[in-house]
Structure formats: structure tokens, C-alpha cells
Scaffold this active site. Sequence first.
Site, mmCIF file in Angstrom:
data_model
loop_
_atom_site.group_PDB
_atom_site.id
_atom_site.type_symbol
_atom_site.label_atom_id
_atom_site.label_comp_id
_atom_site.label_asym_id
_atom_site.label_seq_id
_atom_site.Cartn_x
_atom_site.Cartn_y
_atom_site.Cartn_z
ATOM 1 N N ALA A 11 47.166 69.573 -36.713
ATOM 2 C CA ALA A 11 46.710 70.002 -35.986
ATOM 3 C C ALA A 11 48.080 70.210 -34.809
ATOM 4 C CB ALA A 11 45.142 69.977 -35.561
ATOM 5 N N SER A 12 48.749 69.183 -34.673
ATOM 6 C CA SER A 12 49.862 68.933 -33.995
ATOM 7 C C SER A 12 51.249 68.725 -34.802
ATOM 8 C CB SER A 12 49.497 67.662 -32.929
ATOM 9 O OG SER A 12 49.828 66.371 -33.872
ATOM 10 N N ARG A 15 54.933 67.874 -41.718
ATOM 11 C CA ARG A 15 56.344 67.697 -42.215
ATOM 12 C C ARG A 15 56.323 67.716 -43.477
ATOM 13 N NH1 ARG A 15 54.894 61.786 -42.246
ATOM 14 N NH2 ARG A 15 52.284 62.058 -43.492
ATOM 15 N N HIS A 234 42.529 70.090 -48.448
ATOM 16 C CA HIS A 234 42.080 69.595 -46.625
ATOM 17 C C HIS A 234 42.581 68.118 -46.718
ATOM 18 C CE1 HIS A 234 38.888 68.223 -44.208
ATOM 19 N NE2 HIS A 234 39.543 68.730 -43.087
ATOM 20 N N ASP A 235 43.180 68.312 -45.436
ATOM 21 C CA ASP A 235 43.176 67.117 -45.672
ATOM 22 C C ASP A 235 42.829 65.896 -45.622
ATOM 23 O OD1 ASP A 235 42.733 67.682 -42.919
ATOM 24 O OD2 ASP A 235 44.810 67.799 -41.760
ATOM 25 N N THR A 236 42.329 65.710 -45.162
ATOM 26 C CA THR A 236 41.628 64.957 -44.848
ATOM 27 C C THR A 236 40.835 64.396 -46.802
ATOM 28 O OG1 THR A 236 39.644 65.502 -43.268
ATOM 29 C CG2 THR A 236 38.923 63.662 -44.404
ATOM 30 N N THR A 258 44.361 63.059 -35.619
ATOM 31 C CA THR A 258 43.427 63.894 -34.033
ATOM 32 C C THR A 258 42.162 63.747 -34.427
ATOM 33 O OG1 THR A 258 45.263 65.656 -34.329
ATOM 34 C CG2 THR A 258 43.365 66.261 -33.437
ATOM 35 N N ASN A 295 32.078 63.278 -38.232
ATOM 36 C CA ASN A 295 33.344 63.439 -37.299
ATOM 37 C C ASN A 295 33.066 62.917 -36.368
ATOM 38 O OD1 ASN A 295 34.003 65.793 -39.222
ATOM 39 N ND2 ASN A 295 35.470 66.855 -38.344
#
Length: 493
Positions: A11-12, A15, A234-236, A258, A295
Amino acid sequence: MNNYLAVDIGASSGRLVSATLQGDQLHLQELHRFNNSFTEKDGHDYWNIDELLNEIIQGLQKAKQKGIHSCTLGIDTWAVDYVLLDQKGNRIHEVYAYRDARTLHAPDRLHQLISREAVYEKTGIQELNFNTLYQLFVHDREQLAQADKILMVPDYLYYRLTGIMINEMTNASTMQLLNVNSREFDEDLLSLLQLRRNQFSELAEPGRVLGSLLPELVQKYDLPDCQIILAPTHDTASAVAGVPSQREEPWAYISSGTWSLLGMERSEALNTKAAMQANYTNEWGAYGTYRFLKNIMGLWMIQEVRREGGSAHSFAELAELASAEAPFVSLVLCNQSSFLNPDSMTVEIQRFCEETGQPIPRTPGSLARCIFDSLALSYRDALHELQCLTDETITRLHIVGGGANNELLCQLTADLLGIEVQAGPSESTAIGNIVVQLISSGVLEDLKAAGRTIARSFPTRLYEPQSVEDVQDLLGRWEHLKIQATSSIHISQ
């Protein structure tokens, strides 16, 4: 082919990372890094999705310039946000950011039509007001009716690179629209949203080979010969695949970025009433697993405090300043909705402390200390719930992601949870993305073999629990704070 590329977008920031397997060890090299953020337009928050695609192409160009002429490529991003496409595959609307305020009261409105219990029994997904279910519920009906396809953000990026439309399972599960029993889109929920199954694409498993980059992209931008493999998008899900565990002893994880995602890897969903009341979720993982997790607001809070302070201190410096502060002076409930996307995180933290009768943190060090202490206490609550819900005794907690570099937070977590914490690798999301490519390519056998390879390849640090002074008084204060918050009109959920 021994070059494996991971596009990892949070989200921020985002790469492109290259990996090679040398002997029995993975070696990573960052090829391209870029910023990512949502912007406000006409009262709403949107992602610049086209710029993300441009950054991926720039990263691939850099890979080619560094001598990578052939490779595999996988993409992971954050969850829940979606893209509407017309029949020609063109985007219909800007891509809403999940922190947009339009869904603030959406759950209460939707659950007048179907109960929370019924939705959780169907999906096993925790209620978060920004879940795709609630986003689609408040989306303009005319636009939804015009949509020929609804893709999640990483699905859209894959589509623009390959011309192939899929809904990858790990990210699709976060929509709160998939049924845990049928492992398909739930027809009742689609009907509630006035959507059709054919507005979504085929559900696809991580590890599937999609094919090659579109020839016109390769020719126009001089890109490598890339075989595109579905990572856990999903990054998780990628981060959990990147945990250095052989998946034997009872273990839990915190994917710390994040957001802080605390949970366990399971072979089946746990969508009981007790799990719903604790707001635990059953997101789908790689290779038929479930990520049973909660979460927690995470490092978003310190990211915002740092940004509001003009980025005068690095994250490492903020942790050092926090270490010099007295512990547990001021505490906040990290998952209060007021911390989701406030006008000023610093002001919101100070307001919370003032309204709950606590000292107001005013310096960078005291603000950081407040956040780290509060996160560790939040982790304690979540781990206790996790063990009760699963009837498992957790013997080790893995902290992966950026938060693994925060020595203060890792030690606080070990102390307050009373268990051994293994921190690292910080690059777990890119690593998990890559090991799924390796498994798909036949280089690694499965996630157990991947865990052994990760453990050999990347250093970790072990934190043993130490005693906390006046811990019972601290826990009593924490419980009282939660009671205060639920009775306060201003800071209640």
C-alpha cells in the site's frame, strides 16, 4: 531458466526483486523500487493503477539491462480492491482505495438484508468495512451493471501483461464472496449485490503457469522472455509461504507491515460462531491451505506519524527514540476505526489518550513508544484468542516482513506473549512469491522444502521472553482501556 522475478506491491511502495538459486540457497537482488499511494479526487481516494503497470514494465526493462534475458515472473499486491472492465477489456472507473470513507457504514446497511452470522458461515471472512463485499454494495449500480468483468488489482496487472483474465484464489477469498464449502462464488451474495457469476473470471490456484508476456509489450519495451506464473497474489498469502518453517511444530506468524496479520496456517476453515465473534478470518492460502488470522492495524500508524513529522527520522531512529522512553505510559486501541485513515494520525493518537485520561504523547519518541507498546498488547490479545479458538498451544511465533527489523517491537512481543519469537526474513513476501514459482517450475517439491530453503538462505533473530515489570497492573489497565473505549461515543467502533 534460473532467474525468478517477484513484483511485490504494498500500500505504500512496490519493487521488483530478482532471485537465483545457487546451490541450496536463494539469493535476492532488488532491481527496481517505487512509491505507491492513493490520492484524493472529488472526495474519494483512488489508486493510480496505470502507473503501477508502468513501474512493472520499468522494472522488467532494468532486469533486461542487467542481463536477465529469460525468467519467470509472479505478482503480489494488497487485497480487497478491484477493477471494473467493459467488454473490450477497458477500465470503466478509477480504482477505489480500501481506505476510502464510502464504506464506513456499509456493513450495517448490508446486514439489514442478510445477517452477519449467515455471511460468516458462508465465507469465513472477518467483517472489515472495506472488504470487497461492502465496497461493491455501495458502488454505483449502473457502473456495476456495465462491468463485463471484475478483477482484483493483481488480476488486472496479470491481464495487462498476458491478456488472460483470472481471479486468483488467495486474493479472491478476501472479497468475502467465496463460499468455504463449495469453494466458488456464493450465489446468494452475488444476488444480493445484483451481480452475475460470469462477471468474474475462473478461480485460479497459485502456481498456475499463465504463459508469456504479450509479444507487443516485449517488442515495444524490449523486455525479457518471461514465463508468467501465478504467485499467491495476496501479499499476506505470499508472506506466509515465505515463513522459514518446516510446518511441523505448532507455530503462528505475524506478517508485519502496513497491517499486522497474526494467525496460523490450517488445512481447513474454522468458521464457527466463536471465530466470528473474535473477528478471525479464513483467507485462502497456497496449495489448499487457509490463513486463519486476525487483522491488526500494524505499522501504518508509525508510517503516518513519520510522514506527518516530515520524515525527519528513519524508522530505525524512531524505534531507538522509543526505546529511550518509559514503557507503557500511553496506550491506544490500534484497531479502532478512527485510526484507519484519519486526517492526522498524530492528532488522533493524542485525542484518544486525552479522552481516556492518559498522558498525551507529544514527541516522536513517545508517539512511537505508544504505538509499539499498543501493537504488542494487541498481538497478545490476538494470540490468546487464536489458541483458544484452535485449541492449539503455540510454541513459536514467526514475525516476517518489515516489522521483523524492529528489535523493540519484536522483544515486546516475546515478553508480552511469553513465547519465543523468531524474526525474519523481512523480505518474506517476495520470497514467498518466488518459492511458489520454484515449486511450479519443479525446482522445489513443496512448502516444507521451501521452508528449509528459506531457513538456509536468510538470517533470522531469536527473541526469548523476558519478564515485564508490574505486568498484571499493565494488563488491568489495558482491559480497562478497552471497556472505556466501548462506552465512549467518540472513539467507539
